[in-house]
Write an enzyme that holds these catalytic residues in place. Structure first.
Site, mmCIF file in Angstrom:
data_model
loop_
_atom_site.group_PDB
_atom_site.id
_atom_site.type_symbol
_atom_site.label_atom_id
_atom_site.label_comp_id
_atom_site.label_asym_id
_atom_site.label_seq_id
_atom_site.Cartn_x
_atom_site.Cartn_y
_atom_site.Cartn_z
ATOM 1 N N GLY A 1 7.569 7.826 -1.633
ATOM 2 C CA GLY A 1 6.858 7.056 -2.667
ATOM 3 C C GLY A 1 6.030 5.933 -2.099
ATOM 4 O O GLY A 1 6.233 4.762 -2.448
ATOM 5 N N THR B 1 1.538 3.771 -3.225
ATOM 6 C CA THR B 1 1.244 2.515 -3.933
ATOM 7 C C THR B 1 2.413 1.548 -3.756
ATOM 8 O O THR B 1 3.444 1.906 -3.168
ATOM 9 C CB THR B 1 0.975 2.783 -5.436
ATOM 10 O OG1 THR B 1 0.624 1.568 -6.083
ATOM 11 C CG2 THR B 1 2.195 3.371 -6.128
ATOM 12 N N ILE C 1 5.314 -1.181 -3.104
ATOM 13 C CA ILE C 1 6.091 -1.646 -1.950
ATOM 14 C C ILE C 1 6.035 -0.627 -0.814
ATOM 15 O O ILE C 1 5.915 -0.991 0.362
ATOM 16 C CB ILE C 1 7.561 -1.890 -2.394
ATOM 17 C CG1 ILE C 1 7.610 -2.986 -3.461
ATOM 18 C CG2 ILE C 1 8.436 -2.255 -1.203
ATOM 19 C CD1 ILE C 1 8.930 -3.069 -4.214
ATOM 20 N N TYR D 1 18.324 3.301 -15.685
ATOM 21 C CA TYR D 1 17.738 2.731 -14.452
ATOM 22 C C TYR D 1 18.804 1.963 -13.675
ATOM 23 O O TYR D 1 18.960 2.144 -12.466
ATOM 24 C CB TYR D 1 16.566 1.805 -14.796
ATOM 25 C CG TYR D 1 15.919 1.190 -13.575
ATOM 26 C CD1 TYR D 1 15.171 1.971 -12.696
ATOM 27 C CD2 TYR D 1 16.063 -0.172 -13.282
ATOM 28 C CE1 TYR D 1 14.578 1.410 -11.552
ATOM 29 C CE2 TYR D 1 15.479 -0.738 -12.152
ATOM 30 C CZ TYR D 1 14.732 0.058 -11.298
ATOM 31 O OH TYR D 1 14.155 -0.491 -10.171
HETATM 32 N N1 LIG Z 1 8.708 -3.673 -8.401
HETATM 33 C C1 LIG Z 1 9.847 -4.303 -8.561
HETATM 34 O O1 LIG Z 1 9.905 -5.409 -9.122
HETATM 35 C C2 LIG Z 1 11.130 -3.697 -8.068
HETATM 36 C C3 LIG Z 1 12.316 -4.410 -8.250
HETATM 37 C C4 LIG Z 1 13.495 -3.868 -7.792
HETATM 38 C C5 LIG Z 1 13.479 -2.634 -7.164
HETATM 39 N N2 LIG Z 1 12.311 -1.945 -7.015
HETATM 40 C C6 LIG Z 1 12.362 -0.621 -6.365
HETATM 41 O O2 LIG Z 1 11.364 -0.557 -5.377
HETATM 42 C C7 LIG Z 1 10.989 0.805 -5.185
HETATM 43 C C8 LIG Z 1 9.473 0.912 -5.105
HETATM 44 O O3 LIG Z 1 8.960 0.576 -6.358
HETATM 45 P P1 LIG Z 1 7.536 -0.097 -6.593
HETATM 46 O O4 LIG Z 1 7.791 -1.381 -7.261
HETATM 47 O O5 LIG Z 1 6.707 -0.066 -5.391
HETATM 48 O O6 LIG Z 1 6.972 0.883 -7.706
HETATM 49 P P2 LIG Z 1 5.618 1.762 -7.796
HETATM 50 O O7 LIG Z 1 4.450 0.931 -7.446
HETATM 51 O O8 LIG Z 1 5.674 2.399 -9.144
HETATM 52 O O9 LIG Z 1 5.839 2.858 -6.670
HETATM 53 C C9 LIG Z 1 6.809 3.855 -6.831
HETATM 54 C C10 LIG Z 1 6.490 5.003 -5.919
HETATM 55 O O10 LIG Z 1 7.466 6.038 -6.148
HETATM 56 C C11 LIG Z 1 6.776 7.251 -6.347
HETATM 57 N N3 LIG Z 1 7.502 8.216 -7.150
HETATM 58 C C12 LIG Z 1 7.842 8.127 -8.446
HETATM 59 N N4 LIG Z 1 8.456 9.250 -8.843
HETATM 60 C C13 LIG Z 1 8.502 10.079 -7.769
HETATM 61 C C14 LIG Z 1 8.972 11.377 -7.535
HETATM 62 N N5 LIG Z 1 9.497 12.106 -8.525
HETATM 63 N N6 LIG Z 1 8.847 11.913 -6.316
HETATM 64 C C15 LIG Z 1 8.287 11.209 -5.312
HETATM 65 N N7 LIG Z 1 7.797 9.971 -5.469
HETATM 66 C C16 LIG Z 1 7.893 9.419 -6.685
HETATM 67 C C17 LIG Z 1 5.484 6.840 -7.017
HETATM 68 O O11 LIG Z 1 4.533 7.884 -6.935
HETATM 69 P P3 LIG Z 1 3.370 8.017 -8.068
HETATM 70 O O12 LIG Z 1 2.420 6.918 -7.789
HETATM 71 O O13 LIG Z 1 2.820 9.377 -7.826
HETATM 72 O O14 LIG Z 1 4.048 7.885 -9.374
HETATM 73 C C18 LIG Z 1 5.133 5.629 -6.201
HETATM 74 O O15 LIG Z 1 4.525 6.000 -4.995
HETATM 75 C C19 LIG Z 1 11.621 1.588 -6.317
HETATM 76 O O16 LIG Z 1 12.755 2.269 -5.832
HETATM 77 C C20 LIG Z 1 12.046 0.527 -7.295
HETATM 78 O O17 LIG Z 1 13.169 0.906 -8.055
HETATM 79 C C21 LIG Z 1 11.135 -2.460 -7.441
#
Ligand SMILES: NC(=O)c1ccc[n+]([C@@H]2O[C@H](COP(=O)([O-])OP(=O)(O)OC[C@H]3O[C@@H](n4cnc5c(N)ncnc54)[C@H](OP(=O)(O)O)[C@@H]3O)[C@@H](O)[C@H]2O)c1
Length: 409
Positions: free
Chosen positions: A81, A84, A86, A236
């Site tokens: 993932g 985009t 993190i 979640y």
């Molecule tokens: N942002 C926060 O505040 C926060 C807080 C706590 C934890 N986290 C954790 O940090 C991690 C990264 O999140 P982020 O904030 O960077 O979110 P994000 O910008 O939405 O990025 C998520 C990534 O996961 C990919 N993804 C989603 N479903 C998938 C699947 N079925 N197979 C493969 N890839 C998939 C997305 O691909 P697409 O673009 O194609 O959908 C995207 O590249 C996550 O595990 C999240 O739970 C984030």
């Protein structure tokens, strides 16, 4: 008598010292605290104070950064993932440090755009676009098969991909989407790659979890939220708690193997994670605006992952939960090994892996069997029972689990 007591030069009866002119003093006071310039200075000072406070607050919100300059030239890395958010920032930093990176994304088009941008910014050509949909166990297997055909080693696996608070939908294998993508997909991926990680020691696994695990409970009666679905506080949070229990259990399994596994909370980060937020428009706008200031940038959000992936000081450190680049204690339900054991066994069934350990009731007999024949799982009925598409785990799965069992015995 009284005239004689007045000091020479002072105004008799005024109490002022000699040479003091009360009229001149009042003019000075007026100059300091009244008038345009006085107000301008006052406003400037208040503005400076507020700016300093906001700057410090913003610094605190962004958290500490990983600052060591160590390089990892040629190390083979998988990040899930990472088109985009993190994940993308994580890949950019690792690419700048010379890693050879497999970008595992579900959308090849978005992955390619990110790959080209990162290659340009990092001047690293060793970046590969690979398709991985964690919502499909077959896609996970296909990804691993291709990766293993291309690479003999794996130094670093970063389980970063995630979805949050989406409406209740199912994965290709019929599991609740958030549990399926955030936990089960990564569970299978990691297990299938364990042999490569063990071949490349010292190697590391980083699991991106969330502080949302604090609200989570593993619902043994309704793991797939069929009876009751809570988008955030239910599914979640459960999936992010599962990430931590998985980390804890895996670190116990991999003890002394040279492979470490740690998990983290990246902070509250301004990314696309809230794409499923379905509140009223005005609330979205408030959130969007507020997040500009009060949320971490994706770069800041990647720092704890980067420390876990890179810091030489953490060599050999395993099973930890980190936030803001520091290790934190876990709440009791996130370090409950009985739940971790149960979740591991359940996940094995759901993804169609042979059991690593016998069920608790059969421990005694099975221990004997395993010593004699490490590949015998002793419970054939459990293989693939949770997933019609994968009732016969392939030799790769058998190899991974077998290696683990051999090392543990
Ligand atoms: N942002 C926060 O505040 C926060 C807080 C706590 C934890 N986290 C954790 O940090 C991690 C990264 O999140 P982020 O904030 O960077 O979110 P994000 O910008 O939405 O990025 C998520 C990534 O996961 C990919 N993804 C989603 N479903 C998938 C699947 N079925 N197979 C493969 N890839 C998939 C997305 O691909 P697409 O673009 O194609 O959908 C995207 O590249 C996550 O595990 C999240 O739970 C984030």
């Amino acid at each position: 008598m009284s005239e004689a007591a007045t000091p020479p030069g002072s105004v008799p009866g005024s109490g002022f010292p000699p040479g003091f002119d009360p009229a001149a003093e009042s003019v000075e006071k007026t100059l300091c605290f009244r008038g345009f310039w006085a107000w301008a200075v006052l406003i400037l000072l208040i503005a400076l104070g507020i700016s300093l406070f906001m700057w410090l607050l913003r610094k605190c919100i962004q958290g500490p950064a990983y600052r060591k300059a160590n390089r990892i030239d040629g190390k083979v890395v998988i990040v899930t993932g990472c088109n985009t958010g993190i994940g993308k920032e994580t890949v950019l930093e690792l690419a700048k440090r010379g890693a050879r990176i497999y970008m595992a994304c579900r959308d090849p088009g978005r992955c390619e755009a990110a790959r080209l941008e990162i290659m340009d910014r990092s001047r690293n050509q060793q970046l590969f676009n690979r398709t991985l949909d964690l919502g499909s166990l077959q896609s996970v297997r296909n990804f691993v098969d291709r990766f293993k055909a291309e690479e003999t080693r794996l130094d670093l696996l970063i389980n970063n991909a995630g979805i949050m608070a989406c409406p209740r939908t199912l994965t290709a294998d019929g599991y609740e989407q958030q549990f399926g993508v955030n936990h089960l997909g990564h569970f299978l991926l990691t297990n299938l790659l364990l042999d490569r990680l063990k071949h490349s020691t010292p190697s590391r696994i980083v699991v991106v979890s969330s502080a949302a695990h604090l609200f989570g409970r593993i619902n043994r009666e309704d793991l797939m939220s069929e009876k009751k679905y809570g988008k955030f506080f239910g599914a979640y949070s459960q999936s992010k708690l599962a990430n931590i229990l998985f980390t804890r259990k895996l670190s116990a399994i991999l003890k002394n193997s040279g492979v470490t596994v740690n998990c983290c909370h990246p902070g509250v980060v301004r990314t696309e994670l809230n794409r499923h937020f379905a509140g009223p428009g005005w609330m979205k706008s408030v959130l969007q605006t507020g997040s500009l200031y009060f949320f971490k940038t994706p770069k800041a959000g990647a720092q704890t992952t980067l420390r876990l992936a890179l810091d030489p000081q953490l060599e050999g450190s395993t099973g930890g939960y980190y936030s803001d680049c520091m290790r934190w204690p876990l709440v009791p339900w996130a370090r409950n090994m009985e739940t971790a054991d149960w979740l591991w066994r359940e996940s094995e069934k759901l993804v169609g892996l042979p059991p690593l350990e016998p069920p608790p009731s059969q421990n005694h007999n099975q221990n004997q069997n395993q010593t004699q024949n490490p590949t015998h799982n002793g419970n054939g009925t459990q293989n693939g029972t949770g997933n019609g598409s994968s009732t016969n785990p392939g030799t790769r799965e058998m190899q991974s689990v077998e290696t683990v069992v051999v090392n543990r015995s």
